[in-house]
Scaffold this active site. Structure first.
Site, short mmCIF file in Angstrom:
data_model
loop_
_atom_site.label_atom_id
_atom_site.label_comp_id
_atom_site.label_asym_id
_atom_site.label_seq_id
_atom_site.Cartn_x
_atom_site.Cartn_y
_atom_site.Cartn_z
N HIS B 128 4.96 6.03 24.81
CA HIS B 128 4.07 7.10 24.38
C HIS B 128 3.53 6.99 22.96
O HIS B 128 3.10 7.98 22.39
CB HIS B 128 4.78 8.46 24.53
CG HIS B 128 4.90 8.90 25.96
ND1 HIS B 128 5.43 8.12 26.96
CD2 HIS B 128 4.55 10.07 26.57
CE1 HIS B 128 5.42 8.78 28.09
NE2 HIS B 128 4.89 9.95 27.90
N GLY B 179 0.82 3.97 28.94
CA GLY B 179 1.43 4.44 30.18
C GLY B 179 1.00 5.86 30.50
O GLY B 179 0.84 6.21 31.66
N HIS B 180 0.83 6.67 29.49
CA HIS B 180 0.36 8.04 29.68
C HIS B 180 -1.03 8.16 29.05
O HIS B 180 -1.15 8.23 27.84
CB HIS B 180 1.32 9.03 29.03
CG HIS B 180 1.14 10.45 29.49
ND1 HIS B 180 -0.08 11.05 29.64
CD2 HIS B 180 2.06 11.38 29.86
CE1 HIS B 180 0.09 12.30 30.06
NE2 HIS B 180 1.37 12.52 30.22
N HIS B 268 1.45 10.39 38.73
CA HIS B 268 1.75 11.52 37.84
C HIS B 268 0.47 12.35 37.66
O HIS B 268 -0.56 11.84 37.21
CB HIS B 268 2.22 10.94 36.52
CG HIS B 268 2.78 11.92 35.56
ND1 HIS B 268 2.00 12.65 34.71
CD2 HIS B 268 4.05 12.28 35.29
CE1 HIS B 268 2.77 13.43 33.95
NE2 HIS B 268 4.03 13.22 34.29
N GLU B 320 6.53 13.70 39.34
CA GLU B 320 5.72 14.78 38.78
C GLU B 320 4.27 14.58 39.21
O GLU B 320 3.35 14.75 38.40
CB GLU B 320 5.82 14.81 37.25
CG GLU B 320 7.23 14.93 36.73
CD GLU B 320 7.30 15.09 35.21
OE1 GLU B 320 7.97 16.03 34.76
OE2 GLU B 320 6.70 14.28 34.50
N GLU B 340 2.73 21.23 37.87
CA GLU B 340 2.98 21.33 36.44
C GLU B 340 1.83 22.04 35.73
O GLU B 340 0.65 21.77 35.99
CB GLU B 340 3.17 19.92 35.86
CG GLU B 340 3.56 19.95 34.38
CD GLU B 340 3.85 18.57 33.81
OE1 GLU B 340 4.16 17.64 34.58
OE2 GLU B 340 3.76 18.43 32.58
N CYS B 342 0.63 21.65 32.82
CA CYS B 342 -0.29 20.75 32.12
C CYS B 342 -1.32 20.13 33.06
O CYS B 342 -2.42 19.80 32.64
CB CYS B 342 0.48 19.62 31.43
SG CYS B 342 1.52 20.22 30.11
N CYS B 410 5.44 19.76 26.58
CA CYS B 410 3.98 19.63 26.66
C CYS B 410 3.30 20.93 27.08
O CYS B 410 2.19 21.21 26.64
CB CYS B 410 3.61 18.52 27.64
SG CYS B 410 4.54 18.56 29.18
N CYS B 411 3.95 21.72 27.94
CA CYS B 411 3.24 22.84 28.56
C CYS B 411 2.88 23.97 27.60
O CYS B 411 1.72 24.41 27.59
CB CYS B 411 4.02 23.36 29.76
SG CYS B 411 4.27 22.11 31.05
#
Lengths: 643, 643
Positions: B128, B179-180, B268, B320, B340, B342, B410-411
Site C-alpha cells: 500500500h 495492489g490497491h 475486491h 471483500e 463494504e 467504502c 478506511c470507512c
C-alpha cells in the site's frame, strides 16, 4: 462390549454394493496409484535432502491411504486373482519405501527430509507431519491385519517413540498437537490392535491438550508461531493462513477451546470429523464422561444445525468448514457450499464409532444417508473420477465434471478406504449377550464370531425395493437388534412379533435357524427444511436415497427456474439390479416453470410468476448425477409452490 | 465540456442533508482525529526507523483522508466558526507532519520509514505505499483548493518525481502497479488542478499496465514475488494472501487481465471501484475508446448482475469482493454479503465521474440509490459510529452495532469525504451550451459559474415528499437537463411543457427568472429481484429510499419468519423535516408469520405454513436501522406469499 463385523467375516452379496466395491478395487485403486506414479509423488519417500522436485507436505499420506485401502480389499478373496497379486506387490513396494525412508531416530516425513530435517517440528499447525504419521498408522493397522508380518508395525512403533520424545507435558517437550487431527484415530486403532500403552498415551495427550490456553489466553500455536519469528496477531502476516477469517482463527483446527468446553462444531469439517471420531473411540476405551458429554453436544449441533440432507458437511469454502447454524448454501459458486467428500467419509466413520458405544438408530440413520448420498456420488460411475466438493445444486451451462486427480488428493483414497471396509459398517456382535446388531440393510452374510459358524444373512434389493429376508442359521441362537430407519419407522413390518423398539433399533428375542421377513415401504416422500435455513423448497427422497433433478432427464425443462407441485409423486417399478445405470428407480412429479424468468435487469416491478401449465419432471438418485452427460443443471432442493 | 458544481458554488438548504453534513463536520471528523490520536496512529509520520510501535501499512492514509474531508468542509463558512478554526489547525498540523516526514529523495511512507527504507518497493502488491500516496494526492487537491498555498503540492510533486524514477516502462524501472488502486484517481485529479504532465503520465502507466502478461502468462506480481524469494504458485506459502481463493488469484487486484480485456467486475470491490473511477476520468481526459468500451461493459455487469438493491457492492467476505453474477446473499453470517461502506462510497464517486462524461439517468439513479441507502446508514445517527459491512439482513438476537473505529479504518473518513463534497454531486454546468444539469434532487442553491451570478435553486422536502420548485434567477438564461429518477419516470409532472426526455434527463429550453414545479409521486412500491438471484422476496421502496423492517418497530412480530402480503402498502404522511429521527416516513403493510417455525430438527416431513391471521408490519428507511435499540432483527427483503 460390541465389536464391529470384521471385513473377513462379512460377504457382501448386494449387486448394488458389490459393483461399487469391484469398481473401487479394480479401477479406483489402480488409478490412484497410477496418478501418483505418473506425477512422481509415489516416490517421494525415496527422496533425499535437496531433491530437485519440490516436496509437498501431504504426499506421504496419499501413499499411506491407498496402501490402507488396498489392504482392506486384499482381506477378501476375489475371482480375479491376478489383480490382487499386482495390488499386493504395490503394497509391499510401499512398505519397502516406508521402511527405507525412516531416519535413525524414527522420524519419517518426506517433506522435511528433502527440505532439511533440522526444520522438523517447527510448524505442527500447518505442516502435517503428525497427520501423515496418522495415516501411516492406519495403513499399518490394515496391513498388519492382512499380513501379521510386523513389517509396518516395526517402523511405526519406532516413529511413535520418536514422537513421544518430542511431544508431551514434560518440560523440554513440545506441548503441541497436530493442526490436522488424524493421528489420534490411528493411535487408538493401533492400541486396540496391539494393546501397547504408548499409542493410547499419545492419543490421550493430543486429544486433551488441543485448545488448552495459558494464562494469557494463548495456545500452543501462538507460542509455536513466535518461536518461528512470526506474530500470530498480525492480520497481514504469514501466521494468518489463507483459511482464517481473522488472526488466531483457531477454530479452523478445533483449537479455539478444549474439547470439553466445546458445544458447537466449528472450523475445517474434515479436521473436525477426524477429531470427534478419535475422541469417540477415546471415550469408549477410557470412559471419560466429560469428553462424552462434549461429543454428545457436538453431535446434536452437527445433526440438528449443520448437516446437509445428503450427509455432506461444511458450507464455507474459505475454511473448507462449517458455517453458522442453519447456513447451508447449495451452490459452490456462492462459496456457501463446500461439502467435501472426505468430511462425509469421516462422518460415516464417526457414526460407526458412535454405534460401537451405543446402539442409537440416529447414528445409523445419518451413516446410511451419508453413505448413499454425500459419499457415493463423489466417485464417478467410471470409478476413476472424483469430486472434492459435492454441492447440492449446479447451474445449466456450468457443468461440474469429476476430476481424475487433485493436488491435495485426500478424497479419492478415502473413497476407496470406505468401500474397502464397508463390511465392517453393516453389523456388530455382542458376544456376551449373544446379540447381533444390523446397522445397514445391505444384502450380505455375516459369519458371527465365536458362534460355531452361525451365519446372519440378509437378502434384499435395497435401496430399490424394501423387502428383506433376514436369516439366522447355525448352532447358536442369537438375539437381534435391527435398525429401523427413520424413514420406515412409522410403517415398516416384521414377520416376527414381540419385538421392542428402543432408540431406533428393534430388539428381537433369541432366534435360531429362522428367516424373518421385514418390509420397509419405499414410497417417494417430500422433505422440508427447517425454516431457519431459509429454504422454501422441497427435497424428494425414497428410502435412504436423496433424489435430484438433472437436465439430462428433463429435456425442455428450465431446471434453474422450476417449482414442484409435488402432490403427486410416483416412482418407477424397481429393476432387479443396478447392473446398468439405467436400472435406478426414477421418480416423477409435476412441476411448473417461471414464465417470466429472463430479466435483463437485476430488479424490477414485475412479479415473477409460475405458468399455468405443468410439466412432468423426472428425478434420479443424487449419487447418479453428472454421469450421463447433460448441460450441468442439477438440484436437490426444488422450489415449492405454496399459497 | 461539463464541470461538476464546485463545493463553494453550492449551498445545501435541505434540512435532511444539512443535518447529515453538520453531524459529519462537528462530530465525525473530530471523532476520527480523536481516535487516531488516542491510538497514536496520528503521529505515525513522525516516527523514525526502529520506532517501538509496530507501524501499519495503511495508517498514513487515514491521516490523509481525514485531512481531505476536513478541507471540503472548510471550503464553506459555518456559523460555528470556532470549530472550523480548530479543524483548520488540525489540517495544518497534518501538513506539517507530512512535509517533515518526506525523505530526501521524495519517498514518503511511515511503514517503511520505521521498518527500514531499504525494503521499500519490494511488495507493491500488498504493502500500500502507492495507495497511501494516492490518498495524499487527493488530500493535496482538496488542501490546495482551500489554501492555494503550495504547502502540500510541493512534497506531493517531489514524491511523484520519486515514483517516476521507480515505475515505468523503461529498463531498470519496476513495471508494476499498486495492489490497491487509488493513486490513479489522485493523479488525474492533480493533473486537472495543475495541468502538470507528470501525474497524467503516471496515471496512464498504472491504468494500462495493470494485468499485462508476459510470454508465460505471468504478471508483475509474479515477478515481484520471486524477487522476494517467494513462489506465487505455492498454495501453502506466503505469496497466497488470505483473500485469495487460489494461488495467483489476481482478480483480487483487478490484475487478472488488462482492463481493455475485462468484461466482468471481479475481485475486491473497493479496489475495483477505485480503479474504474480513475479509468473513467482517464477516458474523459484522453478519449481512449478501448478503455471506454471496457468500462461500459464493466458498468453493465456491475449494475445488471452484481449490485445490491441498496447500492452496496461485494458479496464475498473472503475477498471483500464481488461474487459471481446474481449471487447477492443478504447476511454476513453466511459470508455471502460484505457490502463494504467504502465500495458504495466509491460507486457514488464513479457515478459522478460517469456523469461528467455522459448525461445518462442511469448513472444518477444508481448514485442516488447508493447515497440514500448503502452509504447513508453506514454512519450512526450519533455521527460517531460506523459500519464497515452493510448486510441487508440481520437476525433477532444477533445485534449488529456500529463501531467507533476499525483497525483498517478506511470507512469512517470516506463517509466524511463524501458528505464534505456532496455539493459537487448535485449539479453540472456546461458553459458553452449555457446548460445546467440537475443530478440529485436535494434542496440547494447553485451559483452557476461564468453566468454573472445566475442562481439555480431547488426547494423540496425530498426524500419525504415529491414536490419540487426549481428556480432560475439572474442575468443569464439557462437550458436545463433534469434527471427524472427511474422511480418517477412513468408518472412525474413538470409545469413547463415542451421538454424532451433523453437518456433519463428532461431537457428544457433556455429559461430565465422562472420557477418550474415538478412532482415525483412517492407511493411506496414493491420491487422484485431477478429470478436468477433466487430471491423469492419483496423489497419495499418509496422514492429513492429502500425500506427495511426492524424489530424495534414491530413488537410481537417474528421478523425472521415473516412474509409480506403487500397488496396494501400505505405510507405515513410526511413530516416537515428530519429534525428528529421520529420524522421519517414509515410504511405499513400486512404480513403473515410462519406458524410452525420452531423445529427441533433440521429436516422434516411437515410443510411449514403461514398462518391465517395477518399482522400489520411497519417499515422504516434502511439508513435508519439499528439506531433506536431493538434486538437485531432486520431485513430489507421479505418473503413474498405467492400462489
Amino acid at each position: 462390549m460390541s465389536s464391529p463385523s470384521a471385513i473377513r467375516d462379512v460377504n457382501i452379496t448386494s449387486a448394488f454394493w458389490t459393483s461399487m466395491q469391484s469398481r473401487s478395487r479394480l479401477l479406483t485403486i489402480p488409478a490412484i496409484i497410477h496418478a501418483q506414479k505418473s506425477l512422481g509423488h509415489w516416490y517421494c519417500l525415496t527422496w533425499k535432502e535437496g531433491h530437485k522436485t519440490k516436496p509437498h507436505a501431504f504426499w506421504d499420506s496419499d501413499i499411506y491411504k491407498v496402501t490402507e485401502a488396498a489392504c482392506y480389499f486384499l482381506l477378501k478373496e476375489h475371482p480375479e486373482g491376478k489383480d490382487d497379486l499386482i495390488l499386493r506387490q504395490e503394497v509391499e513396494h510401499a512398505v519397502d519405501m516406508i521402511r527405507a525412508a525412516q531416519h535413525e531416530d524414527g522420524y519419517l516425513n518426506s517433506y522435511y527430509t528433502v527440505r532439511g530435517v533440522h526444520k522438523r517440528w517447527t510448524n505442527v499447525r500447518d505442516m502435517h507431519e503428525l497427520y501423515c504419521l496418522g495415516h501411516l498408522i492406519e495403513a499399518c493397522v490394515a496391513y498388519e491385519t492382512l499380513t501379521n508380518s510386523g513389517r509396518l508395525l516395526e517402523p511405526v512403533m519406532k516413529a511413535l517413540k520418536h514422537v513421544d520424545s518430542v511431544f508431551g507435558p514434560e518440560d523440554g517437550k513440545l506441548h503441541g498437537y497436530p493442526g490436522h487431527p488424524e493421528i489420534e484415530l490411528g493411535l487408538l486403532r493401533l492400541y486396540e490392535l496391539t494393546k501397547e500403552p504408548l499409542p493410547l498415551k499419545l492419543a490421550k495427550y493430543f486429544i486433551l491438550e488441543r485448545g488448552q490456553r495459558d494464562a494469557n489466553g494463548e495456545i500452543f500455536y501462538d507460542h509455536e508461531a513466535r518461536a518461528r519469528g512470526g506474530d500470530p496477531y498480525d492480520a497481514m502476516g504469514s501466521e494468518m493462513p489463507n483459511p482464517y477469517t481473522h488472526p488466531r482463527d483457531y477454530a479452523y483446527q478445533q483449537a479455539h477451546a478444549p474439547l470439553v468446553e466445546q458445544d458447537e462444531i466449528k472450523g475445517h469439517s474434515v479436521r473436525a470429523m477426524y477429531f470427534v471420531t478419535a475422541a469417540t473411540e477415546y471415550v469408549r476405551l477410557t470412559g471419560d464422561i466429560q469428553v462424552k458429554e462434549a461429543l454428545d453436544r457436538l453431535w446434536r449441533n452437527t445433526v440438528d444445525k449443520k448437516l446437509y440432507i445428503t450427509g455432506a458437511l461444511g458450507a464455507m469454502r474459505q475454511s473448507e468448514g462449517f458455517g453458522p447454524d442453519y447456513f447451508l448454501g447449495d451452490t459452490e459458486e456462492s462459496h456457501g457450499c463446500y461439502a467435501e467428500t472426505c468430511a462425509t467419509f469421516a462422518l460415516i466413520v464417526w457414526c460407526s464409532k458412535l454405534l460401537r458405544q451405543e446402539l442409537k438408530g440416529e447414528y445409523g440413520d445419518v451413516m446410511e444417508i451419508a453413505l448413499y448420498n454425500g459419499f457415493l456420488g463423489a466417485v464417478g460411475l467410471d470409478g476413476k473420477s472424483f469430486y472434492y466438493q459435492n454441492p447440492l445444486r449446479t447451474f445449466t451451462g456450468h457443468k461440474k465434471e469429476r476430476s481424475t486427480w487433485f493436488e491435495v488428493a485426500c478424497c479419492p483414497p478415502n473413497v476407496a478406504k470406505l468401500l474397502g471396509q464397508l463390511e465392517s459398517l453393516i453389523y456388530s456382535s455382542y458376544e456376551q449377550e449373544s446379540l447381533v446388531a444390523v446397522h445397514l440393510w445391505i444384502a450380505s452374510e455375516f459369519s458371527v464370531p465365536e458362534s460355531g459358524g452361525t451365519l446372519v444373512s440378509q437378502t434384499t434389493n435395497l435401496p430399490w425395493s424394501g423387502d428383506i429376508q433376514l436369516t439366522v442359521r447355525g448352532p447358536k441362537a442369537l438375539k437381534l437388534a435391527l435398525r429401523i430407519p427413520d424413514w420406515a419407522a412409522s410403517n415398516y413390518s416384521c414377520s416376527l412379533s414381540g419385538g421392542e423398539v428402543k432408540d431406533g433399533y428393534l430388539y428381537l428375542a433369541a432366534v435360531a435357524n429362522t428367516t424373518i421377513s421385514l418390509n420397509f415401504p419405499l414410497q417417494p416422500r417430500k422433505v422440508y427444511a427447517n425454516p431457519k435455513t431459509g429454504k422454501d423448497e422441497i427435497c424428494i427422497m425414497r428410502g435412504p436415497l436423496v433424489y435430484c433433478i438433472e437436465d439430462v432427464d428433463n429435456p425442455g425443462v428450465d431446471i434453474d427456474h422450476i417449482a414442484l407441485i409435488a402432490d403427486d409423486i410416483v416412482a418407477d417399478a424397481p429393476a432387479a439390479t443396478i447392473a446398468s445405470v439405467e436400472d435406478v428407480v426414477r421418480v416423477h412429479s409435476p412441476g411448473k416453470e417461471i414464465v417470466n424468468a429472463n430479466w435483463s435487469s437485476l430488479y424490477g416491478s414485475e412479479e415473477w410468476k409460475y405458468g399455468d401449465s405443468t410439466k412432468q419432471l423426472t428425478f434420479v438418485p443424487y449419487f447418479l448425477r453428472m454421469n450421463r452427460g447433460g448441460n450441468g443443471g442439477m438440484r436437490v432442493w426444488v422450489k415449492r409452490i405454496q399459497c
